[in-house]
Design a protein around this motif. Structure first.
Motif, PDB file in Angstrom:
ATOM      1  N   VAL A 117      -8.592  30.323 -39.211  1.00 51.30           N
ATOM      2  CA  VAL A 117      -8.990  31.264 -38.174  1.00 51.30           C
ATOM      3  C   VAL A 117      -8.239  32.565 -38.354  1.00 51.30           C
ATOM      4  O   VAL A 117      -7.127  32.602 -38.897  1.00 51.30           O
ATOM      5  N   GLY A 118      -8.864  33.646 -37.877  1.00 50.29           N
ATOM      6  CA  GLY A 118      -8.260  34.957 -37.959  1.00 50.29           C
ATOM      7  C   GLY A 118      -9.159  35.974 -37.288  1.00 50.29           C
ATOM      8  O   GLY A 118      -9.972  35.629 -36.424  1.00 50.29           O
ATOM      9  N   SER A 119      -9.030  37.215 -37.690  1.00 51.94           N
ATOM     10  CA  SER A 119      -9.772  38.305 -37.069  1.00 51.94           C
ATOM     11  C   SER A 119     -10.140  39.323 -38.139  1.00 51.94           C
ATOM     12  O   SER A 119      -9.584  39.316 -39.235  1.00 51.94           O
ATOM     13  N   TYR A 120     -11.056  40.201 -37.789  1.00 53.79           N
ATOM     14  CA  TYR A 120     -11.438  41.267 -38.721  1.00 53.79           C
ATOM     15  C   TYR A 120     -11.931  42.466 -37.931  1.00 53.79           C
ATOM     16  O   TYR A 120     -12.326  42.350 -36.757  1.00 53.79           O
ATOM     17  N   THR A 121     -11.888  43.622 -38.562  1.00 51.65           N
ATOM     18  CA  THR A 121     -12.489  44.832 -38.006  1.00 51.65           C
ATOM     19  C   THR A 121     -13.694  45.198 -38.853  1.00 51.65           C
ATOM     20  O   THR A 121     -13.635  45.172 -40.086  1.00 51.65           O
ATOM     21  N   GLY A 125     -13.191  37.946 -33.911  1.00 51.37           N
ATOM     22  CA  GLY A 125     -12.512  36.775 -34.435  1.00 51.37           C
ATOM     23  C   GLY A 125     -13.422  36.042 -35.403  1.00 51.37           C
ATOM     24  O   GLY A 125     -14.640  36.265 -35.442  1.00 51.37           O
ATOM     25  N   PHE A 126     -12.834  35.141 -36.209  1.00 52.24           N
ATOM     26  CA  PHE A 126     -13.659  34.359 -37.132  1.00 52.24           C
ATOM     27  C   PHE A 126     -13.052  32.989 -37.368  1.00 52.24           C
ATOM     28  O   PHE A 126     -11.843  32.780 -37.187  1.00 52.24           O
ATOM     29  N   ILE A 127     -13.917  32.079 -37.768  1.00 56.98           N
ATOM     30  CA  ILE A 127     -13.521  30.797 -38.343  1.00 56.98           C
ATOM     31  C   ILE A 127     -14.097  30.760 -39.748  1.00 56.98           C
ATOM     32  O   ILE A 127     -15.304  30.966 -39.924  1.00 56.98           O
ATOM     33  N   VAL A 184      -7.468  35.822 -33.187  1.00 53.56           N
ATOM     34  CA  VAL A 184      -7.567  34.369 -33.065  1.00 53.56           C
ATOM     35  C   VAL A 184      -6.291  33.771 -33.641  1.00 53.56           C
ATOM     36  O   VAL A 184      -5.962  33.986 -34.806  1.00 53.56           O
ATOM     37  N   ASN A 185      -5.568  33.015 -32.802  1.00 50.65           N
ATOM     38  CA  ASN A 185      -4.237  32.542 -33.174  1.00 50.65           C
ATOM     39  C   ASN A 185      -4.191  31.116 -33.706  1.00 50.65           C
ATOM     40  O   ASN A 185      -3.311  30.783 -34.493  1.00 50.65           O
TER      41      ASN A 185
END
Length: 605
Positions: A188-192, A200-202, A225-226
């Motif tokens: 999981v993480g994030s993007y711009t 956020g993304f998986i 997303v943590n």
């Protein structure tokens, strides 16, 4: 480098129930407030405690202020001991991950303003830089594999997520941020995006992506997303323009909850545990920052934070079965990580033998299945939470562990490595207890072995002071080692494991002539010996008067153990003329270029 503040548990950690989140006014109808019982984590004398990570055993890591208040430094709170860490020469040091083994990870900012990963192992900090990158930020660490996760900055200044050795870039993203990976390999993480909007993304194990958004808040300044649990519960934080930072829990069903600790200025969720509890930090109205643990209560609509089963395991040996089918493939290593076990033992019904695994094994060990019992040894009593679904098409045995038997070591493992440049796979290690004369065996894989024994009536199988004799045979059954002897001590009993290293496999430490077998004999016998170096070898037979009866030229032989009947010298009880010799005492002498030794044998007819 290190600054330790050691206090007794009752003084150093105040886990005081502060608030019970009951009926709370919702921020907005679309996002109900999750119902948690919150407990504050604080350390006396510390005004800033930013808890960012926890492990399965109630330990914590995160960030605090240096004594002079000028910088951020990392901390761990393990078994009630608060310790702080500051990477030498850094502007700031951050901890964001904590493993069940007590290792922590994060990153630090150097004097030039660049970030490098940092790992805490055995109380020491070391730097970690993802290969070929300008900066490294670590946010997660897998208990199952030890893989790190987070984000990296390439030479062009673009951010990418990473997990282990994998670099992850969300398709079309300007920057991609990584945070955490679960046991299944979901990151999981994030993007711009190209418009500068955060999402956020998986990233699923098959390489596909799912985007996480807050449609009710189109003016987000950020969304990070943590965390994601093994059953897919997600935690994230977000901030909209002209609003405070908010934390959210997203269930696998798609239902979204906001998390807010009553009376706080902001609440930040950093980790969701397998039992549905959450950890993080909050800012109070007094300006201080505290850590917290939140424990969920059942939701009115029946939505849950995952199927869970809790059990209490005693210090020492426990017999248990896994009550729920895990969402991912589970192994002996996974079970050891979850429980903190020093060993995991199962019974191989096909071969009617116990199999063991210890944490220093080169692989993950045997699979963990339903309707099977497993023996685990714990250095301390612990409450364990299992998550997953019901087992199907299996008759499940009782999930609760059997009580440990005080002062009885009813299961024991001898494990270790065979040292040498050659591979000893499929060799056999045989262990004999001199006191009880019981035998346990294990095949070698990756030069590692783990021989186990257990008494399911809970009777002791080993005691302090026992001598355990080990010998190694090759795949043909030939002895290829000296006899190793090890003495069991109290620490071995506490761990239910004796760890050893076996050296000089295949090469004796000295030349040696052994007793013939059988002895007495009629009419044939085998004469074993060891050669520490290669050379021409012969065996001479003498009668009681010292007369030479027969010489057996064995030829040029390599160094090794000549003990089995296929390798040992053979005498058929005849003299040089082929005549059967009479009953009586005879002597045999082994001769090499550098060694001679004589022993006695007896023929009885």
């Amino acid at each position: 480098m290190h600054h330790y503040i050691k206090m007794a548990l009752i003084l150093s950690i105040c886990l005081t129930t502060c608030f019970i989140a009951g009926t709370v006014t919702q921020v907005e109808a679309e996002t109900p407030i999750a119902d948690y019982t919150f407990e504050t984590i604080e350390v006396p004398g510390i005004n800033f405690l930013e808890v960012s990570a926890s492990n399965d055993f109630g330990d914590y890591a995160g960030n605090t202020r240096s004594p002079d208040g000028e910088k951020t430094i990392g901390f761990t709170l393990i078994d009630g001991v608060f310790s702080t860490y500051d990477f030498p020469g850094s502007q700031n040091t951050y901890f964001n991950a904590l493993g069940n083994n007590g290792n922590a990870a994060g990153h630090y900012k150097d004097s030039n303003g660049l970030y490098h990963g940092v790992i805490l192992e055995n109380g020491e900090l070391r730097q970690y830089d993802f290969p070929g990158t300008a900066e490294t930020h670590i946010y997660g660490m897998s208990d199952e594999t030890g893989a790190l996760s987070g984000n990296i900055v390439d030479a062009a200044g673009v951010l990418h997520a990473f997990s282990g050795e994998l670099t992850i870039t969300f398709p079309g993203a300007v920057n991609t941020y990584g945070d955490f990976v679960n046991a299944a390999g979901a990151v999981v993480g994030s993007y711009t995006d190209a418009d500068g909007m955060p999402h956020g993304f998986i990233r699923h194990p098959d390489g596909s992506f799912t985007t996480i958004d807050l449609p009710t808040k189109p003016d987000l300044e950020f969304l990070f997303v943590n965390t994601i649990t093994d059953i897919g519960v997600i935690g994230f934080i977000a901030k909209a323009a002209n609003d405070i930072l908010r934390s959210y829990i997203l269930l696998p069903s798609g239902i979204l909850y906001e998390v807010r600790l009553p009376g706080s200025v902001i609440t930040v969720v950093r980790n969701v545990n397998q039992d549905g509890s959450i950890i993080g930090y909050y800012d109070a109205t007094d300006g201080r920052r505290y850590g917290f643990v939140g424990r969920p209560t059942p939701q009115p609509n029946g939505e849950d934070f995952g199927s869970i089963f809790s059990m209490h395991l005693s210090k020492g040996l426990n017999m248990l079965s896994v009550p729920l089918k895990p969402t991912v493939h589970t192994t002996a290593r996974s079970l050891a990580v979850k429980t903190g076990a020093t060993t995991v033992i199962t019974f191989d019904t096909a071969n009617q033998a116990f199999l063991a695994w210890t944490p220093n094994a080169p692989d993950d060990g045997f699979p963990i299945e339903g309707a099977k019992g497993y023996i685990v040894n714990l250095p301390t009593a612990r409450a364990i939470v299992f998550t997953g679904t019901e087992w199907t098409n299996q008759t499940q045995i009782a999930a609760a562990p059997f009580a440990t038997i005080p002062y009885q070591t009813w299961a024991f493992v001898v494990s270790g490595y065979l040292e040498g440049i050659q591979q000893f796979n499929d060799y056999l290690v045989r262990v004999r207890n001199h006191r009880t004369n019981t035998i346990m065996e294990a095949q070698v894989r990756g030069n590692y072995f783990a021989a186990a024994t257990a008494d399911l009536n809970y009777h002791s199988v080993v005691e302090v002071g026992d001598t355990l004799e080990l010998i190694v045979t090759d795949i043909q059954g030939n002895i290829v080692s000296e006899k190793f002897n090890f003495t069991v001590n109290a620490a071995n009993l506490a761990n239910a494991v004796l760890s050893v290293r076996l050296t000089d496999i295949g090469t004796p430490k000295q030349n040696l002539l052994l007793q013939n077998y059988p002895n007495p004999f009629n009419p044939e016998t085998w004469i074993p010996y060891h050669l520490a170096e290669a050379g021409a070898v012969s065996l001479s037979i003498y009668d009681a008067a010292g007369n030479l009866i027969r010489t057996l030229p064995l030829g040029y032989q390599s160094a090794g153990f000549y003990e089995n009947r296929t390798h040992a010298a053979y005498w058929d009880g005849r003299n040089a003329f082929g005549e059967v010799v009479a009953s009586g005492v005879y002597f045999y002498r082994l001769t090499t270029p550098s060694f001679q030794q004589t022993r006695r044998m007896l023929i009885l007819k």
